[in-house]
Design a protein around this motif. Structure first.
Motif, PDB file in Angstrom:
ATOM      1  N   ARG A 144     -13.541  -0.821   1.139  1.00 45.00           N
ATOM      2  CA  ARG A 144     -12.127  -0.408   1.201  1.00 45.00           C
ATOM      3  C   ARG A 144     -11.604  -0.094  -0.199  1.00 45.00           C
ATOM      4  O   ARG A 144     -11.005   0.954  -0.432  1.00 45.00           O
ATOM      5  N   ASP A 145     -11.859  -1.015  -1.129  1.00 47.36           N
ATOM      6  CA  ASP A 145     -11.356  -0.841  -2.497  1.00 47.36           C
ATOM      7  C   ASP A 145     -11.952   0.408  -3.145  1.00 47.36           C
ATOM      8  O   ASP A 145     -11.255   1.166  -3.827  1.00 47.36           O
ATOM      9  N   THR A 146     -13.252   0.637  -2.912  1.00 54.68           N
ATOM     10  CA  THR A 146     -13.933   1.829  -3.440  1.00 54.68           C
ATOM     11  C   THR A 146     -13.294   3.093  -2.879  1.00 54.68           C
ATOM     12  O   THR A 146     -12.950   4.024  -3.621  1.00 54.68           O
ATOM     13  N   LEU A 147     -13.112   3.118  -1.550  1.00 53.13           N
ATOM     14  CA  LEU A 147     -12.561   4.304  -0.888  1.00 53.13           C
ATOM     15  C   LEU A 147     -11.142   4.613  -1.380  1.00 53.13           C
ATOM     16  O   LEU A 147     -10.837   5.755  -1.734  1.00 53.13           O
ATOM     17  N   ILE A 148     -10.271   3.594  -1.415  1.00 49.07           N
ATOM     18  CA  ILE A 148      -8.878   3.810  -1.817  1.00 49.07           C
ATOM     19  C   ILE A 148      -8.811   4.279  -3.270  1.00 49.07           C
ATOM     20  O   ILE A 148      -8.059   5.197  -3.609  1.00 49.07           O
ATOM     21  N   THR A 149      -9.645   3.665  -4.146  1.00 50.57           N
ATOM     22  CA  THR A 149      -9.688   4.066  -5.562  1.00 50.57           C
ATOM     23  C   THR A 149     -10.082   5.528  -5.691  1.00 50.57           C
ATOM     24  O   THR A 149      -9.450   6.299  -6.430  1.00 50.57           O
ATOM     25  N   GLU A 150     -11.141   5.925  -4.961  1.00 48.74           N
ATOM     26  CA  GLU A 150     -11.639   7.306  -5.065  1.00 48.74           C
ATOM     27  C   GLU A 150     -10.636   8.313  -4.486  1.00 48.74           C
ATOM     28  O   GLU A 150     -10.396   9.359  -5.077  1.00 48.74           O
ATOM     29  N   LEU A 151     -10.058   7.976  -3.326  1.00 45.70           N
ATOM     30  CA  LEU A 151      -9.098   8.898  -2.692  1.00 45.70           C
ATOM     31  C   LEU A 151      -7.874   9.124  -3.574  1.00 45.70           C
ATOM     32  O   LEU A 151      -7.342  10.234  -3.654  1.00 45.70           O
ATOM     33  N   SER A 152      -7.446   8.044  -4.260  1.00 45.97           N
ATOM     34  CA  SER A 152      -6.223   8.176  -5.054  1.00 45.97           C
ATOM     35  C   SER A 152      -6.431   9.032  -6.312  1.00 45.97           C
ATOM     36  O   SER A 152      -5.484   9.402  -6.983  1.00 45.97           O
ATOM     37  N   LYS A 153      -7.704   9.388  -6.586  1.00 44.39           N
ATOM     38  CA  LYS A 153      -7.985  10.294  -7.715  1.00 44.39           C
ATOM     39  C   LYS A 153      -7.772  11.766  -7.327  1.00 44.39           C
ATOM     40  O   LYS A 153      -7.762  12.638  -8.194  1.00 44.39           O
ATOM     41  N   ILE A 154      -7.673  12.043  -6.017  1.00 43.14           N
ATOM     42  CA  ILE A 154      -7.527  13.442  -5.581  1.00 43.14           C
ATOM     43  C   ILE A 154      -6.050  13.811  -5.576  1.00 43.14           C
ATOM     44  O   ILE A 154      -5.241  13.162  -4.916  1.00 43.14           O
ATOM     45  N   GLU A 155      -5.715  14.872  -6.305  1.00 46.01           N
ATOM     46  CA  GLU A 155      -4.320  15.306  -6.384  1.00 46.01           C
ATOM     47  C   GLU A 155      -3.792  15.697  -5.000  1.00 46.01           C
ATOM     48  O   GLU A 155      -4.469  16.408  -4.249  1.00 46.01           O
ATOM     49  N   GLY A 156      -2.618  15.186  -4.671  1.00 44.45           N
ATOM     50  CA  GLY A 156      -1.980  15.569  -3.403  1.00 44.45           C
ATOM     51  C   GLY A 156      -2.367  14.715  -2.215  1.00 44.45           C
ATOM     52  O   GLY A 156      -1.844  14.893  -1.117  1.00 44.45           O
ATOM     53  N   VAL A 157      -3.317  13.772  -2.400  1.00 41.19           N
ATOM     54  CA  VAL A 157      -3.714  12.899  -1.290  1.00 41.19           C
ATOM     55  C   VAL A 157      -2.878  11.623  -1.321  1.00 41.19           C
ATOM     56  O   VAL A 157      -2.680  11.018  -2.378  1.00 41.19           O
ATOM     57  N   LYS A 158      -2.371  11.240  -0.158  1.00 40.41           N
ATOM     58  CA  LYS A 158      -1.625   9.978  -0.037  1.00 40.41           C
ATOM     59  C   LYS A 158      -2.380   9.091   0.941  1.00 40.41           C
ATOM     60  O   LYS A 158      -2.826   9.568   1.990  1.00 40.41           O
ATOM     61  N   VAL A 159      -2.546   7.807   0.607  1.00 37.09           N
ATOM     62  CA  VAL A 159      -3.293   6.912   1.494  1.00 37.09           C
ATOM     63  C   VAL A 159      -2.603   5.555   1.540  1.00 37.09           C
ATOM     64  O   VAL A 159      -2.069   5.078   0.545  1.00 37.09           O
ATOM     65  N   ALA A 160      -2.563   4.966   2.738  1.00 41.37           N
ATOM     66  CA  ALA A 160      -1.985   3.625   2.904  1.00 41.37           C
ATOM     67  C   ALA A 160      -3.124   2.614   2.849  1.00 41.37           C
ATOM     68  O   ALA A 160      -4.110   2.761   3.567  1.00 41.37           O
ATOM     69  N   THR A 161      -3.006   1.603   1.981  1.00 42.08           N
ATOM     70  CA  THR A 161      -4.086   0.618   1.833  1.00 42.08           C
ATOM     71  C   THR A 161      -4.175  -0.266   3.074  1.00 42.08           C
ATOM     72  O   THR A 161      -3.208  -0.956   3.414  1.00 42.08           O
ATOM     73  N   PRO A 162      -5.318  -0.232   3.777  1.00 46.95           N
ATOM     74  CA  PRO A 162      -5.451  -1.054   4.985  1.00 46.95           C
ATOM     75  C   PRO A 162      -5.583  -2.543   4.647  1.00 46.95           C
ATOM     76  O   PRO A 162      -6.178  -2.896   3.634  1.00 46.95           O
ATOM     77  N   LYS A 163      -5.009  -3.383   5.509  1.00 44.41           N
ATOM     78  CA  LYS A 163      -5.079  -4.838   5.317  1.00 44.41           C
ATOM     79  C   LYS A 163      -6.109  -5.472   6.251  1.00 44.41           C
ATOM     80  O   LYS A 163      -6.389  -6.659   6.174  1.00 44.41           O
ATOM     81  N   GLY A 164      -6.636  -4.662   7.189  1.00 41.51           N
ATOM     82  CA  GLY A 164      -7.605  -5.179   8.140  1.00 41.51           C
ATOM     83  C   GLY A 164      -8.395  -4.049   8.772  1.00 41.51           C
ATOM     84  O   GLY A 164      -8.215  -2.874   8.426  1.00 41.51           O
ATOM     85  N   ALA A 165      -9.264  -4.391   9.729  1.00 47.37           N
ATOM     86  CA  ALA A 165     -10.169  -3.426  10.395  1.00 47.37           C
ATOM     87  C   ALA A 165     -10.986  -2.682   9.330  1.00 47.37           C
ATOM     88  O   ALA A 165     -11.180  -3.188   8.231  1.00 47.37           O
ATOM     89  N   PHE A 166     -11.477  -1.457   9.654  1.00 43.13           N
ATOM     90  CA  PHE A 166     -12.205  -0.699   8.623  1.00 43.13           C
ATOM     91  C   PHE A 166     -11.881   0.789   8.714  1.00 43.13           C
ATOM     92  O   PHE A 166     -12.760   1.652   8.706  1.00 43.13           O
ATOM     93  N   TYR A 167     -10.573   1.048   8.816  1.00 41.61           N
ATOM     94  CA  TYR A 167     -10.081   2.426   8.870  1.00 41.61           C
ATOM     95  C   TYR A 167      -8.925   2.593   7.906  1.00 41.61           C
ATOM     96  O   TYR A 167      -8.221   1.630   7.600  1.00 41.61           O
ATOM     97  N   CYS A 168      -8.714   3.850   7.493  1.00 42.68           N
ATOM     98  CA  CYS A 168      -7.451   4.161   6.828  1.00 42.68           C
ATOM     99  C   CYS A 168      -7.054   5.571   7.226  1.00 42.68           C
ATOM    100  O   CYS A 168      -7.885   6.379   7.662  1.00 42.68           O
ATOM    101  N   ILE A 169      -5.761   5.838   7.088  1.00 40.99           N
ATOM    102  CA  ILE A 169      -5.237   7.186   7.307  1.00 40.99           C
ATOM    103  C   ILE A 169      -4.921   7.782   5.944  1.00 40.99           C
ATOM    104  O   ILE A 169      -4.282   7.133   5.112  1.00 40.99           O
ATOM    105  N   ALA A 170      -5.403   9.007   5.727  1.00 35.07           N
ATOM    106  CA  ALA A 170      -5.102   9.713   4.481  1.00 35.07           C
ATOM    107  C   ALA A 170      -4.364  11.011   4.812  1.00 35.07           C
ATOM    108  O   ALA A 170      -4.740  11.721   5.748  1.00 35.07           O
ATOM    109  N   LYS A 171      -3.320  11.268   4.052  1.00 39.18           N
ATOM    110  CA  LYS A 171      -2.546  12.512   4.193  1.00 39.18           C
ATOM    111  C   LYS A 171      -3.108  13.489   3.166  1.00 39.18           C
ATOM    112  O   LYS A 171      -3.199  13.161   1.981  1.00 39.18           O
ATOM    113  N   LEU A 172      -3.558  14.659   3.622  1.00 42.38           N
ATOM    114  CA  LEU A 172      -4.238  15.617   2.753  1.00 42.38           C
ATOM    115  C   LEU A 172      -3.341  16.813   2.427  1.00 42.38           C
ATOM    116  O   LEU A 172      -2.497  17.199   3.245  1.00 42.38           O
TER     117      LEU A 172
END
Length: 396
Positions: free
Chosen positions: A299-327
């Motif tokens: 999770r931490d790896t994915l959120i860190t990497e996604l937040s490097k992409i300009e224009g991408v918004k992501v909500a940090t998940p607190k459970g399960a193993f999914y996240c939603i990213a706005k592209l």
């Protein structure tokens, strides 16, 4: 020519599986596809469960009891009690996956034409189960800006009509990874008691919580015994998606007697899979400690990497193993198909799940995707690199 049913026409396609032909096409071209689209864990199934099948000496593969093996329900009740959920054998019916448990819950609490309120985005199959049950989904929108937290109770209350019979939540959530707080669960509990509704909670990801946050079950709320229905499954907990074993749990005797009639109508849950699931309850805590630690790192790896992409918004998940990213794309459905049909980075591409299929409100979530972080960390890093390149090229 005879026509298929109206209900059949209304049944939605899986937003995840409809892209499969395009993924197959990409693979035929020799492309490697990183699957971020489906919640199939790559974690090994516990040995104890697999050994129970291998070492079995059954001579006749009989029906089980319609409610499932009593030995399994006894051990399952003890498992829940260990997790602070005080249920007993009569409160549990074993089902063919969490899917059948949901169908039994809907069939036991709602009639055709009744309404169920669900915070969206939600697990896409809730739409399908509702159509199959003749039930109308009334969505209440949660947003990425709020991290997909529970919408205000006032938003639920204004949607309640004489046809409303239940509220359905997924906790922690698929597709958002949001974990409801004890306060949020208590707010919903007060609401369903006030309006005499059922609160159905899909808790199949219970074990998967991070950052020291604790899961709070609807079965833990004092005074909610007649309203609360819990849905559970072995699929994700033990990485046993193919076993197709779940359960419906409630203290409401009338609900359980009704669910039992549905259980009798389909005879019994699968025998071999129950044997494996019963054995899986002996899985040591160390297995879960390792799995949770691995998913937290992913999770931490994915959120860190996604937040490097300009224009991408992501909500940090607190459970399960999914996240939603706005592209930053015009349409995630088109983009997801384009990724498989027209794009590759050194012979590699990714498959994502467009998030619009997790909403029932038309036109919402069109620029969002769901990512399942069920791949190892280096594959997640590479997947996000590919995604970054693809977004740049797509927008040109």
């Amino acid at each position: 020519m005879p026509k298929v049913s109206h209900k059949g026409q209304q049944m939605p396609e899986s937003p995840i599986r409809k892209l499969v032909p395009f993924a197959e096409g990409a693979k035929k071209k020799g492309h490697k596809v990183y699957h971020l689209n489906i919640g199939q864990p790559d974690i090994k199934t516990p040995e104890v469960a697999l050994n129970a099948i291998k070492e079995n000496t059954i001579k006749i593969l009989e029906y089980s009891h319609s409610a499932g093996f009593e030995t399994y329900r006894t051990k399952l009740a003890a498992y829940y009690q260990k997790h602070g959920i005080n249920v007993n054998i009569p409160d549990i019916i074993i089902t063919t996956g969490g899917s059948e448990a949901l169908l039994f819950a809907l069939g036991s609490t709602l009639d055709a034409g009744d309404e169920i309120i669900i915070p969206e985005p939600f697990y896409a199959n809730y739409n399908g189960f509702s159509v199959a049950s003749g039930v109308t989904v009334v969505p209440v929108i949660s947003t990425i800006d709020e991290g997909f937290a529970l919408p205000p109770v006032a938003d639920f209350e204004k949607l309640i009509t004489p046809k409303t019979k239940a509220i359905l939540i997924c906790n922690p959530g698929n597709p958002t990874g949001y974990l409801y707080t004890q306060d949020e669960i208590n707010q919903l509990a007060e609401l369903v008691k006030k309006h005499d509704l059922f609160l159905i909670a899909d808790e199949v990801y219970r074990e998967f919580t991070y950052d020291g946050d604790k899961h709070y079950s609807v079965m833990n709320v004092p005074g909610l015994e007649e309203h609360a229905i819990m849905i559970d499954s072995v699929s994700k907990r033990y990485s046993m998606c193919g076993a197709r074993i779940g359960c419906i749990v409630s203290k409401n005797k009338e609900v359980m007697a009704t669910a039992m009639k549905f259980a009798q109508a389909r005879l019994s849950p699968p025998t071999f899979a129950q044997i494996a699931s019963e054995a899986a309850l002996d899985t040591p805590q160390s297995y879960f400690d390792e799995v949770i630690s691995e998913y937290k790192e992913r999770r931490d790896t994915l959120i860190t990497e996604l937040s490097k992409i300009e224009g991408v918004k992501v909500a940090t998940p607190k459970g399960a193993f999914y996240c939603i990213a706005k592209l930053p794309v015009d349409n995630a459905d088109k983009f997801a198909q384009w990724l498989l049909e027209n794009f590759d980075s050194n012979g590699e591409t990714v498959m994502v799940a467009p998030a619009a299929g997790f909403y029932s409100t038309p036109g919402v979530g069109l620029d969002e995707i769901r990512i399942a972080y069920v791949l190892k960390k280096e594959d997640l890093i590479r997947s996000v690199q590919i995604l970054k390149e693809a977004i740049e090229q797509y927008n040109k």
